[in-house]
Design a protein around this motif. Structure first.
Motif, short mmCIF file in Angstrom:
data_model
loop_
_atom_site.label_atom_id
_atom_site.label_comp_id
_atom_site.label_asym_id
_atom_site.label_seq_id
_atom_site.Cartn_x
_atom_site.Cartn_y
_atom_site.Cartn_z
N ASN A 7 -40.75 -12.68 -22.20
CA ASN A 7 -40.61 -11.26 -22.01
C ASN A 7 -41.83 -10.55 -22.58
O ASN A 7 -42.23 -10.82 -23.71
CB ASN A 7 -39.34 -10.75 -22.70
CG ASN A 7 -38.84 -9.46 -22.11
OD1 ASN A 7 -39.60 -8.72 -21.49
ND2 ASN A 7 -37.58 -9.18 -22.32
N HIS A 8 -42.40 -9.68 -21.78
CA HIS A 8 -43.55 -8.87 -22.20
C HIS A 8 -43.20 -7.41 -21.95
O HIS A 8 -42.86 -7.04 -20.84
CB HIS A 8 -44.78 -9.28 -21.39
CG HIS A 8 -45.96 -8.38 -21.61
ND1 HIS A 8 -46.80 -8.03 -20.60
CD2 HIS A 8 -46.42 -7.76 -22.72
CE1 HIS A 8 -47.74 -7.24 -21.07
NE2 HIS A 8 -47.53 -7.05 -22.35
N GLN A 9 -43.28 -6.63 -22.99
CA GLN A 9 -42.98 -5.20 -22.87
C GLN A 9 -44.12 -4.40 -23.48
O GLN A 9 -44.52 -4.65 -24.61
CB GLN A 9 -41.67 -4.87 -23.61
CG GLN A 9 -41.23 -3.44 -23.48
CD GLN A 9 -40.77 -3.11 -22.08
OE1 GLN A 9 -40.03 -3.84 -21.47
NE2 GLN A 9 -41.23 -2.01 -21.55
N VAL A 17 -39.23 6.36 -31.72
CA VAL A 17 -38.07 6.36 -30.81
C VAL A 17 -38.39 5.56 -29.55
O VAL A 17 -37.56 4.79 -29.08
CB VAL A 17 -37.64 7.81 -30.46
CG1 VAL A 17 -36.55 7.81 -29.41
CG2 VAL A 17 -37.19 8.54 -31.72
N CYS A 18 -39.62 5.73 -29.05
CA CYS A 18 -40.02 4.97 -27.86
C CYS A 18 -40.00 3.47 -28.14
O CYS A 18 -39.53 2.69 -27.32
CB CYS A 18 -41.41 5.39 -27.40
SG CYS A 18 -41.59 7.11 -26.97
N SER A 19 -40.51 3.08 -29.30
CA SER A 19 -40.54 1.67 -29.66
C SER A 19 -39.14 1.08 -29.71
O SER A 19 -38.90 -0.02 -29.24
CB SER A 19 -41.22 1.48 -31.02
OG SER A 19 -42.56 1.89 -30.96
N GLN A 20 -38.19 1.84 -30.25
CA GLN A 20 -36.80 1.38 -30.30
C GLN A 20 -36.26 1.19 -28.89
O GLN A 20 -35.54 0.22 -28.62
CB GLN A 20 -35.93 2.37 -31.08
CG GLN A 20 -36.25 2.40 -32.55
CD GLN A 20 -35.51 3.54 -33.27
OE1 GLN A 20 -34.74 4.27 -32.67
NE2 GLN A 20 -35.77 3.65 -34.56
N THR A 21 -36.61 2.09 -27.99
CA THR A 21 -36.16 1.99 -26.60
C THR A 21 -36.72 0.74 -25.95
O THR A 21 -36.01 0.02 -25.26
CB THR A 21 -36.59 3.24 -25.81
OG1 THR A 21 -36.02 4.39 -26.43
CG2 THR A 21 -36.16 3.16 -24.36
N TYR A 22 -38.01 0.45 -26.19
CA TYR A 22 -38.62 -0.74 -25.60
C TYR A 22 -38.00 -2.02 -26.15
O TYR A 22 -37.76 -2.97 -25.41
CB TYR A 22 -40.13 -0.74 -25.82
CG TYR A 22 -40.83 0.36 -25.08
CD1 TYR A 22 -40.61 0.57 -23.72
CD2 TYR A 22 -41.71 1.22 -25.73
CE1 TYR A 22 -41.25 1.59 -23.04
CE2 TYR A 22 -42.34 2.24 -25.06
CZ TYR A 22 -42.11 2.43 -23.71
OH TYR A 22 -42.73 3.44 -23.04
N ILE A 27 -34.38 -6.72 -25.38
CA ILE A 27 -33.16 -7.47 -25.71
C ILE A 27 -32.27 -7.57 -24.48
O ILE A 27 -31.75 -8.65 -24.16
CB ILE A 27 -32.43 -6.83 -26.90
CG1 ILE A 27 -33.27 -7.00 -28.17
CG2 ILE A 27 -31.04 -7.43 -27.08
CD1 ILE A 27 -32.80 -6.17 -29.35
N ALA A 28 -32.11 -6.45 -23.77
CA ALA A 28 -31.28 -6.45 -22.56
C ALA A 28 -31.87 -7.38 -21.51
O ALA A 28 -31.14 -8.15 -20.86
CB ALA A 28 -31.14 -5.03 -22.02
N ASP A 29 -33.19 -7.34 -21.31
CA ASP A 29 -33.84 -8.22 -20.34
C ASP A 29 -33.67 -9.68 -20.73
O ASP A 29 -33.42 -10.54 -19.89
CB ASP A 29 -35.34 -7.90 -20.21
CG ASP A 29 -35.61 -6.62 -19.46
OD1 ASP A 29 -34.66 -6.01 -18.91
OD2 ASP A 29 -36.79 -6.20 -19.43
#
Length: 133
Positions: A7-9, A17-22, A27-29
């Motif tokens: 996984n690469h994000q 906040v953006c980092s937490q979203t990524y 994790i979901a991916d």
């Protein structure tokens, strides 16, 4: 069976906040990849996670998680690699095909959470079409 999940994000913007979203997205991916692999190969597998979180350009495969995964590929330590989509590896078609060629030379399957083994069929045809086999 030993299954690698890559996984690469990208981290865009760098705000906390953006980092937490990524990270939540990664994790979901990863869970989608694991569930897809379990659906194809069964429950009794060993999973190895290879993760790159950062602003690596798509054509830069010098990512720590990716390099670790490819080291395991060359050492024949994996049976399958799962990615959510092929663009998590790279959007550069030549780099993707060269990476896939290496993976297949070691008799490793590459599947996507979205398309399963169909991704391999497409890449196998592309290798033949462009004479990279």
């Amino acid at each position: 069976m030993r299954i690698g999940i890559y996984n690469h994000q990208h981290l865009r913007g760098g705000c906390p906040v953006c980092s937490q979203t990524y990270v939540k997205g990664m994790i979901a991916d990863g869970m989608k990849c694991m569930n897809r692999a379990k659906g194809i190969y069964g429950e009794d597998n060993e999973f190895v996670n290879y993760t790159d979180l950062g602003d690596y350009p798509s054509d830069n495969l010098e990512r720590p998680g990716f390099k670790r995964m490819m080291t395991d590929v060359v050492a024949d330590n994996l049976d399958v690699i799962v990615v959510i989509t092929l663009d998590k590896i790279t959007t550069d078609i030549d780099l993707l095909l060269e990476t896939y060629k290496t993976i297949r030379q070691h008799n490793i399957e590459l599947i996507t959470a979205n398309d399963g083994k169909k991704a391999m069929e497409i890449l196998d045809k592309a290798l033949i079409k462009w004479g990279k086999n």
